[in-house]
Design an enzyme around this catalytic site. Structure first.
Site, PDB file in Angstrom:
ATOM      1  N   ASN A  29      45.824  23.838  32.105  1.00 21.35           N
ATOM      2  CA  ASN A  29      44.153  23.470  32.789  1.00 21.35           C
ATOM      3  C   ASN A  29      44.028  22.961  33.917  1.00 21.35           C
ATOM      4  OD1 ASN A  29      43.838  24.986  29.803  1.00 21.35           O
ATOM      5  ND2 ASN A  29      43.066  23.026  28.975  1.00 21.35           N
ATOM      6  N   HIS A  72      15.281  51.458  63.675  1.00 26.33           N
ATOM      7  CA  HIS A  72      15.226  52.543  62.899  1.00 26.33           C
ATOM      8  C   HIS A  72      16.254  53.601  63.861  1.00 26.33           C
ATOM      9  CE1 HIS A  72      11.714  50.225  61.877  1.00 26.33           C
ATOM     10  NE2 HIS A  72      11.192  49.843  63.434  1.00 26.33           N
ATOM     11  N   LYS A 120      39.951  69.383  62.459  1.00 24.01           N
ATOM     12  CA  LYS A 120      39.631  68.231  62.078  1.00 24.01           C
ATOM     13  C   LYS A 120      40.236  66.276  62.453  1.00 24.01           C
ATOM     14  CE  LYS A 120      36.881  67.785  58.760  1.00 24.01           C
ATOM     15  NZ  LYS A 120      35.049  66.732  58.828  1.00 24.01           N
ATOM     16  N   SER A 163      42.774  67.493  58.857  1.00 23.62           N
ATOM     17  CA  SER A 163      42.550  67.584  57.421  1.00 23.62           C
ATOM     18  C   SER A 163      43.196  68.750  56.798  1.00 23.62           C
ATOM     19  CB  SER A 163      40.848  68.382  57.530  1.00 23.62           C
ATOM     20  OG  SER A 163      40.653  69.847  56.916  1.00 23.62           O
ATOM     21  N   GLU A 194      36.459  54.408  56.880  1.00 26.88           N
ATOM     22  CA  GLU A 194      35.067  54.929  56.277  1.00 26.88           C
ATOM     23  C   GLU A 194      36.182  53.964  54.790  1.00 26.88           C
ATOM     24  OE1 GLU A 194      34.533  59.555  55.653  1.00 26.88           O
ATOM     25  OE2 GLU A 194      36.482  59.308  56.821  1.00 26.88           O
ATOM     26  N   TYR A 196      38.039  23.994  29.876  1.00 23.54           N
ATOM     27  CA  TYR A 196      37.990  24.967  30.201  1.00 23.54           C
ATOM     28  C   TYR A 196      37.899  25.753  28.988  1.00 23.54           C
ATOM     29  CZ  TYR A 196      42.070  28.446  30.627  1.00 23.54           C
ATOM     30  OH  TYR A 196      42.895  29.464  30.912  1.00 23.54           O
TER      31      TYR A 196
HETATM   32  N1  ARG Z   1      46.532  31.567  32.206  1.00 20.83           N
HETATM   33  C1  ARG Z   1      45.845  30.723  32.384  1.00 20.83           C
HETATM   34  C2  ARG Z   1      44.688  30.843  32.970  1.00 20.83           C
HETATM   35  O1  ARG Z   1      45.045  31.142  33.828  1.00 20.83           O
HETATM   36  C3  ARG Z   1      46.460  29.100  32.539  1.00 20.83           C
HETATM   37  C4  ARG Z   1      45.667  28.160  31.897  1.00 20.83           C
HETATM   38  C5  ARG Z   1      45.683  28.636  30.353  1.00 20.83           C
HETATM   39  N2  ARG Z   1      45.461  27.523  30.022  1.00 20.83           N
HETATM   40  C6  ARG Z   1      45.737  27.133  27.839  1.00 20.83           C
HETATM   41  N3  ARG Z   1      45.300  25.971  27.417  1.00 20.83           N
HETATM   42  N4  ARG Z   1      46.071  28.499  27.141  1.00 20.83           N
HETATM   43  O2  ARG Z   1      44.055  30.781  32.800  1.00 20.83           O
END
Ligand code: ARG
Length: 463
Positions: free
Chosen positions: A109, A155, A282, A276, A289, A316
């Site tokens: 995490n 405008h 063209k 084109s 675009e 997380y």
């Molecule tokens: N692949 C996960 C992400 O991108 C990484 C962290 C995963 N953590 C876990 N506890 N499963 O967020």
């Protein structure tokens, strides 16, 4: 076997492996993942959490993995959930159980939060360099066409004459704000999250400042719960990227219109247009675009991430894995667009005579004539009305204001004298607008000088 297999009796279903894997897209973070791990291992040894010998073995293993991936000789196993697991598994395969010490005092995490911040800091630098290049091209075009007059529009109707150089420089200053926004976002991205652990910090006596220093971060994040779940910096980046796309898309619209048969103000280079398959005549402005079209992708990326984040409880959650594709797509798109734009602008052929001829039409100097009467003491509202009547008269006679003789002018107002005739020219109209930031030649020269200074400061910031 999974590195987290311990508490499970059954193997993960193949369906789940496939569904949860991010390896296909997050493998591009490998260099940051390895760099981050190297700094982490160094810190673990320095803090006596592992031995110097163990650290050296892990570092050697990581270097080998880095070389393997670079040489396309790394076997990515789809069963590895993500790039972090893939590298850690490969390390343990290579150097044995000591490889298992790498993940001491760390969680994926905080690891993924670190990788993404490192990646984005680099990407923003590349994007800022591309902005500088495009700004440089805009200044060059403005200087090469300093005196070219075009009809200025409001405008989308003829309003007042302006210098083409002034018009081009408007885009310089939009990009200037874009650069500034990235600088600001970079400041907040530059906070080092490793050491937050899974969510609560770690029991090991780590040194987060050492890791920050090793990896070139200027700050360390203050709250572990926030650190592992904060993706604000990606939202900020995608918002800044969206505005860059808005600016490029607006410029695209102008180039498309200007290169149309009806306007015929510019010709895009043969090398930056396409033909084109059916209509032999063209020559299409596809690059402009596509840039206009791709803006939608980047806005989508921004909304994608905002939606992902909006209901997430701390800390997380796996939802956060969805941040990466939006981020990568936004960064790739904006880089590709900026890159081609600088080159495409260089290929433009300006048609000053066409622009000038258009500026003669549509009574662009009507405001100047009204200002003249006001200068002679007439309240502006009355001047406005008088000149409006003159315009109506000209339309009826199919003539321009400049074709009116003094005798005719005097019928509309006795205040008209000989000196009004010069005011009716578009050159005079442009040149008299010499307020700071206005379109006169001297004002435009001033703004270009300011822009050149800004460009130098941007370069110093990136150096
Ligand atoms: N692949 C996960 C992400 O991108 C990484 C962290 C995963 N953590 C876990 N506890 N499963 O967020």
């Amino acid at each position: 076997m999974k590195l987290w297999q311990g508490r499970f009796k059954l193997n993960t279903s193949g369906l789940v492996e496939e569904f949860t894997s991010s390896l296909d897209f997050d493998r591009r973070l490998y260099a940051y993942d390895i760099k981050g791990s190297m700094a982490h291992v160094k810190m673990l040894a320095k803090c006596d959490i592992i031995t110097e010998k163990e650290a050296a073995e892990i570092e050697e293993g990581l270097s080998e993995i880095y070389r393997d991936i670079e040489a396309d000789a790394f076997d990515f196993d789809p069963a590895d959930e993500d790039i972090h697991m893939a590298i850690e598994c490969a390390l343990i395969d290579k150097i044995g159980t000591v490889g298992g010490k790498l993940h001491t005092a760390r969680s994926r995490n905080d690891q993924v939060a670190l990788d993404v911040r490192m990646y984005l800091k680099d990407e923003m630098k590349s994007i800022m360099n591309l902005i500088i290049e495009l700004q440089r091209v805009l200044i060059e075009l403005a200087l090469n066409n300093l005196d070219v007059i075009i009809p200025g529009l409001t405008h989308f109707q003829h309003a007042q004459p302006v210098l083409l150089s002034h018009h081009l420089m408007a885009y310089f200053f939009m990009l200037e704000r874009d650069f500034d926004r990235l600088k600001d976002c970079r400041y907040r991205t530059d906070s080092m999250p490793l050491g937050s652990g899974a969510l609560a910090g770690t029991v090991f006596p780590i040194d987060r400042y050492f890791v920050a220093e090793e990896l070139g971060f200027s700050k360390v994040s203050e709250n572990s719960l926030d650190s592992v779940s904060d993706r604000d910096f990606i939202v900020e980046f995608l918002a800044a990227a969206s505005l860059i796309m808005v600016h490029l898309s607006r410029l695209s619209e102008e180039l498309i219109v200007w290169s149309s048969f009806e306007f015929d103000f510019i010709e895009l280079g043969d090398d930056f247009t396409t033909g084109s398959s059916i209509m032999p005549q063209k020559k299409n402005p596809d690059v402009a675009e596509l840039v206009r079209g791709k803006s939608g992708r980047v806005f989508g990326d921004l909304l994608n991430l905002l939606t992902t984040l909006k209901s997430l409880p701390l800390a997380y959650n796996r939802d956060l894995q969805e941040d990466k594709e939006a981020l990568f797509d936004g960064a790739d798109t904006v880089k590709a667009c900026l890159n081609i734009y600088a080159a495409m602008l260089g290929s433009i052929r300006i048609k000053p005579e066409r622009m000038r001829a258009s500026a003669e039409k549509g009574f662009l100097t009507a405001t100047d004539v009204a200002d003249y009467l006001t200068d002679k003491g007439l309240p502006f509202r009355d001047s406005h009305k008088t000149v409006g009547e003159m315009v109506a008269y000209c339309i009826e006679k199919s003539i321009t204001l400049g074709q009116l003789k003094l005798k005719e002018l005097k019928k509309f107002s006795p205040l008209f004298e000989e000196d009004v005739l010069s005011l009716i020219s578009v050159e005079t109209s442009v040149d008299r607008r010499d307020s700071f930031g206005g379109t006169s030649r001297s004002s435009v020269i001033k703004e270009i000088e300011i822009a050149q200074k800004m460009l130098e400061e941007e370069k110093i910031y990136l150096a």
